[in-house]
Scaffold this motif. Structure first.
Motif, PDB file in Angstrom:
ATOM      1  N   LYS A  51      45.425  48.223  37.956  1.00 40.49           N
ATOM      2  CA  LYS A  51      44.661  48.441  39.237  1.00 40.49           C
ATOM      3  C   LYS A  51      44.169  46.990  39.936  1.00 40.49           C
ATOM      4  O   LYS A  51      43.965  46.459  40.814  1.00 40.49           O
ATOM      5  N   PHE A  52      43.870  46.106  38.652  1.00 39.63           N
ATOM      6  CA  PHE A  52      43.300  44.821  39.053  1.00 39.63           C
ATOM      7  C   PHE A  52      44.618  44.088  39.628  1.00 39.63           C
ATOM      8  O   PHE A  52      44.222  43.139  40.741  1.00 39.63           O
ATOM      9  N   ASP A  53      45.679  44.115  39.139  1.00 39.78           N
ATOM     10  CA  ASP A  53      46.913  43.548  40.005  1.00 39.78           C
ATOM     11  C   ASP A  53      47.058  44.104  41.433  1.00 39.78           C
ATOM     12  O   ASP A  53      47.479  43.153  42.219  1.00 39.78           O
ATOM     13  N   LEU A  54      46.772  45.238  41.484  1.00 41.30           N
ATOM     14  CA  LEU A  54      46.934  45.889  42.994  1.00 41.30           C
ATOM     15  C   LEU A  54      45.600  45.412  44.036  1.00 41.30           C
ATOM     16  O   LEU A  54      45.887  45.708  44.964  1.00 41.30           O
ATOM     17  N   THR A  55      44.666  44.857  43.346  1.00 39.85           N
ATOM     18  CA  THR A  55      43.594  44.530  44.360  1.00 39.85           C
ATOM     19  C   THR A  55      43.635  43.303  44.798  1.00 39.85           C
ATOM     20  O   THR A  55      43.644  42.454  44.194  1.00 39.85           O
ATOM     21  N   TRP A  56      43.840  43.192  46.137  1.00 36.87           N
ATOM     22  CA  TRP A  56      44.424  42.009  46.875  1.00 36.87           C
ATOM     23  C   TRP A  56      42.858  41.196  47.160  1.00 36.87           C
ATOM     24  O   TRP A  56      43.220  39.878  47.342  1.00 36.87           O
ATOM     25  N   GLN A  57      41.873  41.855  46.909  1.00 32.74           N
ATOM     26  CA  GLN A  57      40.557  40.883  47.147  1.00 32.74           C
ATOM     27  C   GLN A  57      40.584  39.609  46.125  1.00 32.74           C
ATOM     28  O   GLN A  57      39.595  38.901  46.494  1.00 32.74           O
ATOM     29  N   PHE A  58      41.109  39.697  45.090  1.00 37.27           N
ATOM     30  CA  PHE A  58      41.041  38.395  43.932  1.00 37.27           C
ATOM     31  C   PHE A  58      42.215  37.834  44.275  1.00 37.27           C
ATOM     32  O   PHE A  58      42.530  36.651  43.523  1.00 37.27           O
ATOM     33  N   GLY A  59      43.006  37.732  45.386  1.00 36.63           N
ATOM     34  CA  GLY A  59      44.047  36.751  45.765  1.00 36.63           C
ATOM     35  C   GLY A  59      45.500  37.175  45.215  1.00 36.63           C
ATOM     36  O   GLY A  59      45.499  38.203  44.411  1.00 36.63           O
ATOM     37  N   PRO A  60      46.447  36.397  45.441  1.00 37.68           N
ATOM     38  CA  PRO A  60      47.714  36.907  44.893  1.00 37.68           C
ATOM     39  C   PRO A  60      47.993  36.853  43.492  1.00 37.68           C
ATOM     40  O   PRO A  60      47.339  36.062  42.851  1.00 37.68           O
ATOM     41  N   CYS A  61      48.844  37.397  42.820  1.00 38.80           N
ATOM     42  CA  CYS A  61      49.101  37.416  41.520  1.00 38.80           C
ATOM     43  C   CYS A  61      50.359  37.160  40.990  1.00 38.80           C
ATOM     44  O   CYS A  61      50.738  37.173  39.753  1.00 38.80           O
ATOM     45  N   THR A  62      51.341  36.753  41.898  1.00 42.20           N
ATOM     46  CA  THR A  62      52.763  36.388  41.362  1.00 42.20           C
ATOM     47  C   THR A  62      52.704  34.969  40.987  1.00 42.20           C
ATOM     48  O   THR A  62      52.219  34.136  41.537  1.00 42.20           O
ATOM     49  N   GLY A  63      53.518  34.761  39.917  1.00 43.25           N
ATOM     50  CA  GLY A  63      53.703  33.580  39.754  1.00 43.25           C
ATOM     51  C   GLY A  63      52.625  32.873  38.403  1.00 43.25           C
ATOM     52  O   GLY A  63      52.729  31.763  37.782  1.00 43.25           O
ATOM     53  N   ILE A  64      51.554  33.693  38.327  1.00 41.49           N
ATOM     54  CA  ILE A  64      50.370  33.176  37.422  1.00 41.49           C
ATOM     55  C   ILE A  64      50.075  34.458  36.383  1.00 41.49           C
ATOM     56  O   ILE A  64      50.293  35.577  36.671  1.00 41.49           O
ATOM     57  N   THR A  65      49.481  34.176  35.266  1.00 41.85           N
ATOM     58  CA  THR A  65      49.008  35.210  34.480  1.00 41.85           C
ATOM     59  C   THR A  65      47.758  35.993  34.933  1.00 41.85           C
ATOM     60  O   THR A  65      47.163  35.241  35.804  1.00 41.85           O
ATOM     61  N   ARG A  66      47.589  37.158  34.231  1.00 39.04           N
ATOM     62  CA  ARG A  66      46.356  37.730  34.660  1.00 39.04           C
ATOM     63  C   ARG A  66      45.057  36.894  34.513  1.00 39.04           C
ATOM     64  O   ARG A  66      44.064  37.080  35.441  1.00 39.04           O
ATOM     65  N   LEU A  67      45.055  36.372  33.566  1.00 48.34           N
ATOM     66  CA  LEU A  67      43.714  35.643  33.002  1.00 48.34           C
ATOM     67  C   LEU A  67      43.476  34.439  34.034  1.00 48.34           C
ATOM     68  O   LEU A  67      42.630  34.003  34.579  1.00 48.34           O
ATOM     69  N   GLN A  68      44.678  33.756  34.407  1.00 49.53           N
ATOM     70  CA  GLN A  68      44.770  32.563  35.429  1.00 49.53           C
ATOM     71  C   GLN A  68      44.279  33.300  36.707  1.00 49.53           C
ATOM     72  O   GLN A  68      43.456  32.459  37.608  1.00 49.53           O
ATOM     73  N   ARG A  69      44.570  34.471  37.154  1.00 53.46           N
ATOM     74  CA  ARG A  69      44.153  34.910  38.457  1.00 53.46           C
ATOM     75  C   ARG A  69      42.607  35.412  38.335  1.00 53.46           C
ATOM     76  O   ARG A  69      41.834  35.226  39.314  1.00 53.46           O
ATOM     77  N   TRP A  70      42.368  35.900  37.054  1.00 48.12           N
ATOM     78  CA  TRP A  70      40.908  36.031  37.020  1.00 48.12           C
ATOM     79  C   TRP A  70      39.960  34.916  37.173  1.00 48.12           C
ATOM     80  O   TRP A  70      38.821  34.979  37.892  1.00 48.12           O
ATOM     81  N   GLU A  71      40.369  33.975  36.448  1.00 51.96           N
ATOM     82  CA  GLU A  71      39.639  32.466  36.493  1.00 51.96           C
ATOM     83  C   GLU A  71      39.636  32.088  37.881  1.00 51.96           C
ATOM     84  O   GLU A  71      38.501  31.348  38.356  1.00 51.96           O
ATOM     85  N   ARG A  72      40.715  32.129  38.693  1.00 53.74           N
ATOM     86  CA  ARG A  72      40.825  31.489  39.928  1.00 53.74           C
ATOM     87  C   ARG A  72      39.860  32.250  40.859  1.00 53.74           C
ATOM     88  O   ARG A  72      39.163  31.875  41.773  1.00 53.74           O
ATOM     89  N   ALA A  73      40.129  33.794  40.735  1.00 49.20           N
ATOM     90  CA  ALA A  73      38.828  34.364  41.663  1.00 49.20           C
ATOM     91  C   ALA A  73      37.598  34.234  41.458  1.00 49.20           C
ATOM     92  O   ALA A  73      36.584  34.052  42.254  1.00 49.20           O
ATOM     93  N   ALA A  74      37.319  34.121  39.985  1.00 52.64           N
ATOM     94  CA  ALA A  74      35.823  33.765  39.655  1.00 52.64           C
ATOM     95  C   ALA A  74      35.400  32.373  40.336  1.00 52.64           C
ATOM     96  O   ALA A  74      34.218  32.238  40.672  1.00 52.64           O
TER      97      ALA A  74
END
Length: 107
Positions: A51-74
């Motif tokens: 569900k986190f992967d499919l939520t686009w409000q946190f930015g794109p998720c291709t090419g990075i890990t989920r933790l990197q995406r979470w940290e970038r969104a924060a």
């Protein structure tokens, strides 16, 4: 089947059905409410991560890990769910947890 007038009622007898006023419609009995299957903790966690992967409000998720995406969104003030970070830190070695839903698709 030779008829003088050519009407079908000349050959076949007209039968009228008697209407019953107190006749009830039969409805099939409703099935008993089935309980949803119990999901394991792992399945619940993976469902939340998808569900986190499919939520686009946190930015794109291709090419990075989920933790990197979470940290970038924060970092950008997008307020990602803290529970997602807790799941990712708890299961940091399992690739099913760390990689995003789109890891199997080429860029």
């Amino acid at each position: 089947m030779t008829a003088k007038n050519g009407l079908i009622t000349d050959t076949y007898k007209v039968v009228k059905k008697v209407k019953r006023s107190n006749r009830r419609e039969k409805k099939p009995p409703s099935p008993p409410a089935a309980e949803p299957p119990q999901l394991s903790e792992r399945e619940v966690d993976l469902q939340q991560l998808r569900k986190f992967d499919l939520t686009w409000q946190f930015g794109p998720c291709t090419g990075i890990t989920r933790l990197q995406r979470w940290e970038r969104a924060a970092l950008h003030g997008l307020n990602p769910p803290q529970k997602i970070k807790d799941i990712l830190l708890r299961e940091s070695t399992d690739p099913e947890y760390t990689h995003s839903l789109w890891r199997d698709y080429p860029l």
